[in-house]
Scaffold this motif. Structure first.
Motif, PDB file in Angstrom:
ATOM      1  N   PHE A  21       5.180   8.271  -4.797  1.00  9.08           N
ATOM      2  CA  PHE A  21       4.499   8.149  -3.512  1.00  9.08           C
ATOM      3  C   PHE A  21       4.939   6.858  -2.822  1.00  9.08           C
ATOM      4  O   PHE A  21       5.092   5.823  -3.476  1.00  9.08           O
ATOM      5  CB  PHE A  21       2.982   8.107  -3.713  1.00  9.08           C
ATOM      6  CG  PHE A  21       2.417   9.414  -4.233  1.00  9.08           C
ATOM      7  CD1 PHE A  21       2.135  10.454  -3.358  1.00  9.08           C
ATOM      8  CD2 PHE A  21       2.184   9.600  -5.583  1.00  9.08           C
ATOM      9  CE1 PHE A  21       1.620  11.659  -3.830  1.00  9.08           C
ATOM     10  CE2 PHE A  21       1.670  10.796  -6.065  1.00  9.08           C
ATOM     11  CZ  PHE A  21       1.385  11.832  -5.184  1.00  9.08           C
ATOM     12  N   LEU A  22       5.124   6.956  -1.518  1.00 12.11           N
ATOM     13  CA  LEU A  22       5.447   5.762  -0.726  1.00 12.11           C
ATOM     14  C   LEU A  22       4.659   5.789   0.573  1.00 12.11           C
ATOM     15  O   LEU A  22       4.336   6.861   1.085  1.00 12.11           O
ATOM     16  CB  LEU A  22       6.939   5.734  -0.374  1.00 12.11           C
ATOM     17  CG  LEU A  22       7.954   5.577  -1.507  1.00 12.11           C
ATOM     18  CD1 LEU A  22       9.371   5.690  -0.943  1.00 12.11           C
ATOM     19  CD2 LEU A  22       7.778   4.245  -2.235  1.00 12.11           C
ATOM     20  N   ASP A  23       4.364   4.613   1.116  1.00  8.45           N
ATOM     21  CA  ASP A  23       3.840   4.534   2.480  1.00  8.45           C
ATOM     22  C   ASP A  23       4.981   4.807   3.456  1.00  8.45           C
ATOM     23  O   ASP A  23       6.154   4.788   3.079  1.00  8.45           O
ATOM     24  CB  ASP A  23       3.254   3.141   2.747  1.00  8.45           C
ATOM     25  CG  ASP A  23       1.811   3.019   2.281  1.00  8.45           C
ATOM     26  OD1 ASP A  23       1.328   3.927   1.581  1.00  8.45           O
ATOM     27  OD2 ASP A  23       1.165   2.003   2.608  1.00  8.45           O
ATOM     28  N   SER A  24       4.640   4.987   4.717  1.00  9.54           N
ATOM     29  CA  SER A  24       5.641   5.388   5.708  1.00  9.54           C
ATOM     30  C   SER A  24       6.254   4.198   6.444  1.00  9.54           C
ATOM     31  O   SER A  24       6.932   4.371   7.433  1.00  9.54           O
ATOM     32  CB  SER A  24       4.994   6.345   6.711  1.00  9.54           C
ATOM     33  OG  SER A  24       3.756   5.817   7.167  1.00  9.54           O
ATOM     34  N   HIS A  25       5.988   2.967   5.966  1.00 10.43           N
ATOM     35  CA  HIS A  25       6.585   1.780   6.590  1.00 10.43           C
ATOM     36  C   HIS A  25       7.068   0.854   5.489  1.00 10.43           C
ATOM     37  O   HIS A  25       6.541  -0.242   5.312  1.00 10.43           O
ATOM     38  CB  HIS A  25       5.565   1.077   7.495  1.00 10.43           C
ATOM     39  CG  HIS A  25       4.170   1.186   6.948  1.00 10.43           C
ATOM     40  ND1 HIS A  25       3.233   2.036   7.465  1.00 10.43           N
ATOM     41  CD2 HIS A  25       3.588   0.606   5.878  1.00 10.43           C
ATOM     42  CE1 HIS A  25       2.130   1.958   6.757  1.00 10.43           C
ATOM     43  NE2 HIS A  25       2.315   1.101   5.776  1.00 10.43           N
TER      44      HIS A  25
END
Ligand code: UD2
Ligand code: MN
Length: 581
Positions: A226-230
């Motif tokens: 999972f990653l954030d979008s920034h």
């Protein structure tokens, strides 16, 4: 699901023990290394060839090695933002506008290449490390709501450019019902250049927790990342994560989260010395790695066992995620899920680590570009309550309510947690006390013997003391909101006034300024006499060392210390809750 190896020393399968069935494997360069370990540091910037995934007529992905257009490389090293440099933006009007839209300096972001280079800030020795050559594949899941174009693209490009293609089963973008135009058809069109990218547009706002579940539901990789979008993934970010899971399928692993400064977009290392914790309001905290953990690790690059994760950036084996009951789907929009997953990972047979060899930069923002349909603080408190109710033991729940008495009075409905408690039961998870004793030894369960707690109301003005989020410096008066948090204080039997682990102390301006003493928030250590306050039945709060009383400025905005008067409306204060000894 069994651990392949719980130990610290990696045991490695040799490549001859594996079977190569897919054609793709044969295209991967340099298979001579029979030890089963190989160097990683993947970066197309340094290669003349790139491996990409294409789809054949049966829609089966195949791996193709392509010649790269070397004329476009190396890039201009002096272009704005290269090597993670920051940009000082003088156009203050544009900056302000950018912050309004994006909660960070989108104006600067737009000037920087979506494929900019980054400094290599990994711990010593990482770049010579080896990983197994039978790493599991991963699906990268990125949820977003109202994300800016350039930061979202930079996120996706950094994943694709800096990950060995054969390890990325797919990149799943989950659009959580964003309204910004560029996140619709424009995004779909753009991403057709990456066959491994899948996009889900959710018709209704799901919140980041349920959005992640939607992404996980279609993921086909062995591991979920999972990653954030920034974010920006740096060189070699992925292999160490997958390698830990290869060795132990119950390892949940986080990259070290570096800082992309929200004003200048400068990429800077967060070092190798921090890990995750929490406080008794259920806020995530960064802590310095304690001595016992430093002693257990033999090198700077060794994984750091962490009591909690920040939440946004991690890899977990898909089967372990499912075994743990994924996320509590009753959690709304934002918050709490990071502690939920952290607690149950440790309590139910897993480990949680931060890897100093894996680096991903993240833009830490002070506000969000999206709305909270149910109110920000209320949503987070409700989520926290669910986590507290399910994962804490009786005495910790008590401690939690004692520190946050507002939550008891507000009577927030946190919904049904029966099923989540059954999950804990069914998995035979260990107690919360075991978790604290084993992985978070420095954490103290608050001693419940305070004299008073909760909001501190000025009875004359009917306003409440408020930190305004400051962790040092001055305090303010603000309309009482009854939500606790920044308006929550403790008065203990040592006669200290506290907010979280901080203390309230008087501050004396230089004499030439001719102003009354102010009330400040500061570290407690080494202040001794200065920390003692006497709170009388009549409501006075007297600073014992100076015999001054807690009062309020004429403009009703700030707390100050004035001569104690026999009758004074503004020197009367009341806590939400009082306790007997
Ligand atoms: C941190 C985590 C974040 C999450 C959160 C607690 C890091 C770096 N970030 O907050 O991942 O664990 O703590 O819940 O550890 N989003 C949606 N729908 C929403 C709200 C957010 O898709 O309703 C997306 C958002 O666009 C972003 C991600 O979820 O990509 C996380 O949100 P954030 O960046 O606002 O949270 P952050 O980094 O402050
Ligand atoms: Mn974020």
């Amino acid at each position: 699901l069994r651990n392949q190896d719980d130990g610290e020393i990696p045991t490695v399968k040799t490549s001859s023990e594996r079977h190569h069935t897919s054609t793709s494997e044969s295209t991967v360069a340099s298979r001579e290394n029979t030890s089963g370990l190989k160097p990683f540091n993947w970066s197309p910037q340094w290669q003349k060839q790139q491996e990409t995934v294409r789809y054949n007529d049966d829609d089966v992905p195949v791996h193709v090695v392509e010649e790269l257009d070397v004329t476009t490389m190396p890039r201009d090293p002096d272009a704005p933002g290269e090597n993670g440099e920051g940009i000082i933006d003088d156009d203050l009007e544009k900056v302000e506008e950018a912050f309004k839209i994006a909660s960070f300096n989108q104006h600067v972001s737009d000037q920087i290449s979506i494929e900019r280079s980054l400094p290599d800030v990994r711990a010593e020795g990482c770049n010579a490390s080896l990983v197994g050559d039978d790493l599991p594949t991963t699906s990268v899941i990125i949820c977003f709501c109202e994300e800016s174009w350039s930061t979202l693209l930079r996120t996706v490009h950094s994943v694709i450019n800096r990950s060995p293609p054969r390890l990325i089963k797919e990149v799943i973008l989950v659009d959580d019902a964003s309204s910004r135009d560029h996140l619709k058809k424009k995004l779909d069109d753009y991403m057709t250049r990456f066959p491994q990218v899948k996009i889900i547009h959710l018709p209704e706002r799901a919140g980041l927790i349920r959005a992640r579940l939607r992404g996980a539901a279609i993921a086909t990789g062995e591991v979920l990342t999972f990653l954030d979008s920034h974010v920006e993934c740096a060189v070699g970010w992925l292999e160490p994560l997958l390698d830990r899971i290869r060795l132990n399928r119950r390892a949940v692993v986080c990259p070290s989260i570096d800082v992309i400064e929200m004003r200048t977009f400068r990429y800077s290392s967060s070092g190798h010395m921090t890990r995750g914790g929490f406080d008794w309001r259920m806020h995530f905290r960064w802590n310095t790695v304690p001595d016992y953990e430093m002693a257990r690790r033999k090198t700077e690059k060794a994984p750091i066992r962490s009591p909690t994760m920040a939440g946004g950036l991690f890899s977990i084996h898909k089967m372990f995620f499912e075994e743990l009951g994924q996320y509590d789907p009753g959690l709304e929009i934002w918050g709490g899920e990071n502690l939920e997953l952290s607690f149950k990972t440790w309590m139910c047979g897993g480990t949680l680590e931060i890897l100093p060899c894996s680096r991903v930069g993240h833009i830490f923002r002070q506000s969000q570009p999206y709305r909270f349909p149910g109110g920000g603080m209320q949503t987070v408190q409700r989520n926290s309550l669910r986590v507290v109710q399910v994962w804490m033991d009786e005495n910790h729940r008590k401690a939690f309510y004692a520190v946050n008495p507002e939550l008891k009075y507000m009577n927030i409905s946190y919904g049904d947690v029966g099923e989540r408690r059954q999950l804990r039961e069914r998995l035979g998870c260990k107690s919360f006390q075991w978790y604290l004793d084993t992985v978070y030894k420095e954490m103290r369960v608050p001693d419940l013997t305070f004299q008073a707690s909760g909001e501190l109301r000025n009875l004359g003005l009917n306003l409440c003391l408020d930190t305004l989020g400051n962790t040092e410096g001055s305090l303010a008066l603000y309309p009482c909101h009854g939500l606790g948090d920044r308006q929550s204080f403790l008065y203990n039997w040592e006669n200290h006034l506290r907010h979280e682990e901080l203390c309230l102390v008087p501050y004396f301006p230089p004499p030439e300024e001719d102003r009354p003493a102010e009330l400040h928030i500061d570290w407690c250590e080494g202040q001794d006499e200065k920390l003692i306050w006497k709170h009388t039945r009549k409501g006075k709060i007297m600073h014992v060392q100076t015999s001054l009383c807690l009062d309020v400025t004429d403009d009703k905005r700030r707390p100050i210390l004035t001569e104690c008067r026999k009758t004074s409306r503004t020197q009367r204060w009341k806590f939400l809750k009082y306790f007997d000894k």
